[in-house]
Design a protein around this motif. Structure first.
Motif: not given
Length: 453
Positions: A86-87, A92-93, A177-179, A211-212
């Protein structure tokens, strides 16, 4: 006595194996993506798996073998701490037209590569064993490097090399922050690939995670919903313990796991989420051909700093049934240098190649009795365990604790017998119906009976 009970149980198991279809329990939720590409060489011979398929450790080994047999033997393993498929969708694909995506360097590398493979769902067991699989296939030890030290490292394209680049991420949970973390990891990938391009070293790169970042809960296929329901039952993943060869040898699962302690009154704590919603600590666990121990360690349970639950299982051969049976010998509780033992668990047994399942395991149904400390109570709902003969990381056919003649079967038999009696009585009454021998014809002369004077 125990052998007679097991022999009778075996006959019931054989009947069930003929009447029921064999099914296995799937593993849900803990999957990570894996992207593999090469800077040179022929395309990978194996195609991507079908959508929704979860790649196991054995299947991942086959993919790696196919890639290494046709691509360069200089392996770049980019291991990120957390990553989910999902990230790529949210930030951004890889194959879209997003200008502000989080993976510009990875996207450019895939577009320039003629050999690439995308595995959206690799089991966490497979992703954790990828380093060992690469070591076995390359016959070389891994070398942990960073982009700064890689520039000073002189590689030989004719010799295999396994370079591991760790990609860390922060503990932030917001999207911004994840991006940033993904952009930072993508920049490291770009720097490493540029160094390899400058040195003219062909490579095979692998991008995956330990890990996910998002655990997806799926509904078990055997759960049936009646009418409209807004509340769904959360299905957890089994606890898996692997041996030194990274083969799963013990599986344990329960839909609910609670422990109770009597102090001044009964205190209860639910350990379900600590056991199955995350990867538990299994220090002290072991498995062999005849003995298995599954030790699950916790912290801060009912006021105790250290707390562990250990399932002790044995595999025994019985001459009367001429087969092996596994028995849950005992369950040990260890808490702050104290012990409590559930010894009377001999009713929990199954054939050696089967798993054991029971809807409820507790003191109320006499399947779990405490012998030395009556202040502890363990309770499991939808309990299933297997300590031997685990294949492909999944439960084998389940030997259920339910008796052959359940209340539902007795009710069906009694109703069927009652209907049969009613039908038999009705047929008996119909067969004995008789009609008169003669009928009076209203158009003809009436029947006269002569009388003698």
């Amino acid at each position: 006595m125990a052998e007679n009970l097991i022999l009778r149980f075996e006959s019931v198991t054989v009947v069930f194996s003929v009447l029921l279809n064999v099914f296995s329990t799937g593993v849900y939720g803990h999957q990570v993506p894996l992207i593999m590409w090469s800077s040179a060489g022929t395309p990978f011979p194996e195609a991507s798996p079908a959508a929704g398929h979860i790649v196991s450790a054995s299947q991942l080994s086959s993919y790696l073998w196919s890639a290494l047999s046709s691509g360069p033997h200089t392996i770049l393993l980019f291991q990120q701490e957390k990553l989910s498929i999902d990230d790529f969708t949210v930030f951004g694909g890889l194959y879209g037209n997003e200008e502000d995506g989080a993976f510009p360097n990875l996207k450019s590398a895939l577009q320039a590569s003629t050999s690439q493979l995308l595995l959206p769902s690799v089991s966490q067991l497979g992703s954790s064993s990828i380093l060992q699989l690469l070591r076995e296939q390359l016959l070389t030890n891994p070398l942990y490097v960073d982009p700064k030290s890689l520039a000073d490292l002189h590689l030989n394209a004719s010799e295999p090399a396994l370079l591991v680049i760790q990609l860390s991420c922060s503990s932030g949970t917001d999207l911004r922050s994840s991006k940033k973390d993904l952009r930072r990891a993508d920049q490291v990938i770009g720097d490493v690939l540029n160094i390899m391009k400058e040195q003219a070293i062909p490579y095979t790169a692998i991008y995956t995670a330990q890990r996910p970042s998002l655990v997806i809960r799926e509904q078990s296929p055997d759960v049936q919903l009646v009418g409209r329901s807004l509340l769904q039952t959360e299905v957890y993943t089994p606890v898996q313990f692997s041996n030194t060869s990274n083969n799963t040898c013990i599986l344990f699962w329960a839909n609910n796991f609670t422990v109770s302690l009597f102090k001044t009154s009964w205190e209860l704590q639910d350990l379900t989420s600590q056991t199955f919603a995350q990867v538990p600590q299994l220090n002290g666990s072991s498995c062999s051909g005849t003995d298995s121990r599954l030790s699950i360690n916790y912290e801060n349970v009912l006021g105790f700093k250290s707390f562990s639950v250990t399932f002790v299982m044995r595999l025994l051969y019985y001459t009367m049934s001429a087969r092996k049976w596994f028995i849950l010998d005992q369950i040990l509780l260890q808490y702050d240098n104290q012990n409590a033992t559930f010894n009377d668990t001999r009713n929990i047994y199954a054939p050696g190649e089967y798993s054991y399942r029971c809807e409820s395991v507790s003191m109320s149904n006499n399947l779990l009795l405490n012998s030395n400390d009556n202040k502890w109570i363990l309770s499991f709902r939808d309990f299933q365990i297997q300590g031997f003969s685990v294949t492909n990381g999944q439960f084998s056919y389940a030997s259920d604790c339910a008796s052959f003649f359940t209340p539902g079967i007795w009710m069906g038999l009694l109703i069927s017998l009652m209907m049969l009696l009613i039908l038999t009585y009705g047929l008996h009454m119909i067969m004995h119906v008789r009609t008169v021998d003669r009928f009076d014809d209203p158009k003809g002369p009436s029947i006269s009976v002569p009388q003698n004077e």
